[in-house]
Design a protein around this motif. Sequence first.
Motif, PDB file in Angstrom:
ATOM      1  N   ASP A 120       0.826  -1.210   0.000  1.00 45.99           N
ATOM      2  CA  ASP A 120       0.000   0.000   0.000  1.00 45.99           C
ATOM      3  C   ASP A 120       0.860   1.259   0.000  1.00 45.99           C
ATOM      4  OD1 ASP A 120      -2.345  -1.472  -0.039  1.00 45.99           O
ATOM      5  OD2 ASP A 120      -2.703  -1.283   2.122  1.00 45.99           O
ATOM      6  N   ARG A 121       1.902   1.269   0.832  1.00 47.07           N
ATOM      7  CA  ARG A 121       2.788   2.444   0.889  1.00 47.07           C
ATOM      8  C   ARG A 121       3.523   2.637  -0.428  1.00 47.07           C
ATOM      9  NH1 ARG A 121       3.124   0.313   5.970  1.00 47.07           N
ATOM     10  NH2 ARG A 121       5.058  -0.823   5.609  1.00 47.07           N
ATOM     11  N   LYS A 122       3.991   1.551  -1.024  1.00 47.21           N
ATOM     12  CA  LYS A 122       4.721   1.648  -2.289  1.00 47.21           C
ATOM     13  C   LYS A 122       3.783   2.141  -3.396  1.00 47.21           C
ATOM     14  CE  LYS A 122       8.636   0.457  -2.974  1.00 47.21           C
ATOM     15  NZ  LYS A 122       9.885   1.255  -2.997  1.00 47.21           N
ATOM     16  N   ILE A 123       2.574   1.613  -3.448  1.00 48.94           N
ATOM     17  CA  ILE A 123       1.597   2.043  -4.456  1.00 48.94           C
ATOM     18  C   ILE A 123       1.258   3.515  -4.269  1.00 48.94           C
ATOM     19  CG2 ILE A 123      -0.821   1.767  -5.189  1.00 48.94           C
ATOM     20  CD1 ILE A 123      -0.390  -1.300  -4.606  1.00 48.94           C
ATOM     21  N   GLU A 124       1.073   3.921  -3.031  1.00 55.21           N
ATOM     22  CA  GLU A 124       0.781   5.334  -2.750  1.00 55.21           C
ATOM     23  C   GLU A 124       1.942   6.218  -3.199  1.00 55.21           C
ATOM     24  OE1 GLU A 124       0.228   7.989   1.226  1.00 55.21           O
ATOM     25  OE2 GLU A 124      -0.888   6.094   1.138  1.00 55.21           O
ATOM     26  N   MET A 125       3.175   5.756  -2.943  1.00 51.32           N
ATOM     27  CA  MET A 125       4.357   6.516  -3.352  1.00 51.32           C
ATOM     28  C   MET A 125       4.389   6.649  -4.869  1.00 51.32           C
ATOM     29  SD  MET A 125       8.369   5.569  -2.870  1.00 51.32           S
ATOM     30  CE  MET A 125       8.219   4.346  -4.155  1.00 51.32           C
ATOM     31  N   TYR A 126       4.130   5.544  -5.586  1.00 51.79           N
ATOM     32  CA  TYR A 126       4.127   5.593  -7.043  1.00 51.79           C
ATOM     33  C   TYR A 126       3.033   6.531  -7.557  1.00 51.79           C
ATOM     34  CZ  TYR A 126       7.484   1.769  -7.522  1.00 51.79           C
ATOM     35  OH  TYR A 126       8.603   0.994  -7.489  1.00 51.79           O
ATOM     36  N   ALA A 127       1.871   6.486  -6.937  1.00 57.52           N
ATOM     37  CA  ALA A 127       0.780   7.360  -7.354  1.00 57.52           C
ATOM     38  C   ALA A 127       1.159   8.822  -7.181  1.00 57.52           C
ATOM     39  CB  ALA A 127      -0.470   7.029  -6.567  1.00 57.52           C
ATOM     40  N   MET A 128       1.817   9.137  -6.060  1.00 51.03           N
ATOM     41  CA  MET A 128       2.244  10.526  -5.825  1.00 51.03           C
ATOM     42  C   MET A 128       3.322  10.912  -6.827  1.00 51.03           C
ATOM     43  SD  MET A 128       2.133  10.740  -1.628  1.00 51.03           S
ATOM     44  CE  MET A 128       3.819  11.226  -1.636  1.00 51.03           C
ATOM     45  N   ASN A 129       4.271  10.004  -7.113  1.00 53.70           N
ATOM     46  CA  ASN A 129       5.349  10.294  -8.031  1.00 53.70           C
ATOM     47  C   ASN A 129       4.882  10.411  -9.482  1.00 53.70           C
ATOM     48  OD1 ASN A 129       7.289  10.489  -6.038  1.00 53.70           O
ATOM     49  ND2 ASN A 129       7.838   8.338  -6.174  1.00 53.70           N
ATOM     50  N   THR A 130       3.845   9.667  -9.819  1.00 55.52           N
ATOM     51  CA  THR A 130       3.292   9.764 -11.163  1.00 55.52           C
ATOM     52  C   THR A 130       2.740  11.168 -11.401  1.00 55.52           C
ATOM     53  OG1 THR A 130       2.721   7.436 -11.192  1.00 55.52           O
ATOM     54  CG2 THR A 130       1.571   8.833 -12.755  1.00 55.52           C
ATOM     55  N   ASN A 131       2.143  11.717 -10.349  1.00 54.20           N
ATOM     56  CA  ASN A 131       1.599  13.057 -10.457  1.00 54.20           C
ATOM     57  C   ASN A 131       2.689  14.136 -10.525  1.00 54.20           C
ATOM     58  OD1 ASN A 131      -0.969  12.005 -10.371  1.00 54.20           O
ATOM     59  ND2 ASN A 131      -1.153  12.217  -8.169  1.00 54.20           N
ATOM     60  N   THR A 132       3.861  13.822  -9.935  1.00 58.54           N
ATOM     61  CA  THR A 132       4.956  14.808  -9.943  1.00 58.54           C
ATOM     62  C   THR A 132       5.998  14.495 -10.993  1.00 58.54           C
ATOM     63  OG1 THR A 132       6.233  13.598  -8.279  1.00 58.54           O
ATOM     64  CG2 THR A 132       4.645  15.242  -7.484  1.00 58.54           C
ATOM     65  N   GLY A 133       5.875  13.330 -11.651  1.00 55.80           N
ATOM     66  CA  GLY A 133       6.822  12.971 -12.692  1.00 55.80           C
ATOM     67  C   GLY A 133       8.078  12.301 -12.176  1.00 55.80           C
ATOM     68  N   LYS A 134       8.167  11.962 -10.909  1.00 55.22           N
ATOM     69  CA  LYS A 134       9.337  11.293 -10.326  1.00 55.22           C
ATOM     70  C   LYS A 134       9.078   9.790 -10.236  1.00 55.22           C
ATOM     71  CE  LYS A 134      10.377  15.220  -7.356  1.00 55.22           C
ATOM     72  NZ  LYS A 134      10.461  15.659  -5.971  1.00 55.22           N
ATOM     73  N   ALA A 135      10.103   9.017 -10.527  1.00 57.67           N
ATOM     74  CA  ALA A 135       9.983   7.541 -10.408  1.00 57.67           C
ATOM     75  C   ALA A 135      10.982   7.049  -9.396  1.00 57.67           C
ATOM     76  CB  ALA A 135      10.219   6.883 -11.756  1.00 57.67           C
ATOM     77  N   GLN A 136      10.558   6.118  -8.549  1.00 58.47           N
ATOM     78  CA  GLN A 136      11.450   5.478  -7.564  1.00 58.47           C
ATOM     79  C   GLN A 136      11.211   3.994  -7.581  1.00 58.47           C
ATOM     80  OE1 GLN A 136      10.732   7.193  -3.735  1.00 58.47           O
ATOM     81  NE2 GLN A 136      11.544   9.187  -4.270  1.00 58.47           N
ATOM     82  N   SER A 137      12.146   3.254  -6.956  1.00 57.14           N
ATOM     83  CA  SER A 137      11.998   1.796  -6.927  1.00 57.14           C
ATOM     84  C   SER A 137      11.039   1.349  -5.859  1.00 57.14           C
ATOM     85  CB  SER A 137      13.345   1.129  -6.692  1.00 57.14           C
ATOM     86  OG  SER A 137      13.892   1.533  -5.457  1.00 57.14           O
TER      87      SER A 137
END
Length: 132
Positions: free
Chosen positions: A115-132
């Motif tokens: 859940d935390r990783k998915i939330e992080m990806y969702a936030m990064n998708t909106n800001t254009g940042k990608a993380q592992s």
Amino acid sequence: MSQSLTQTRYTISEVEARTGLTQHTLRWYERIGLMPHVDRSHSGQRRFTDKDLGWLAFVGKLRATGMSVADMVRYAELVREGEHTVDERRALLEHTRREVRARLAELTDALGVLDRKIEMYAMNTNTGKAQS
């Protein structure tokens, strides 16, 4: 008329359709002692009862817990031995419950990480940042 003559009887094909268990599995359950004695017709065909279907549903729940086949067979043996085995049956089920609760805790922790990783990806998708 006695109860045994008036109760509904099911063929192995009907039990297969109702439970999703294959005929091979049903025969194997009987052979290893997981299934109590199944009555037979005059021609030798297995005739399952509603009680048998209830037992199979319970066995399905035990399988879902991850209980080993050996422990399920032991439980079935204890049931057949009678009321004096209630404490041992309860202990076996309590042991399985502890194992299920431990697995649930592990899965809950893993779900939290996802859940935390998915939330992080969702936030990064909106800001254009990608993380592992």
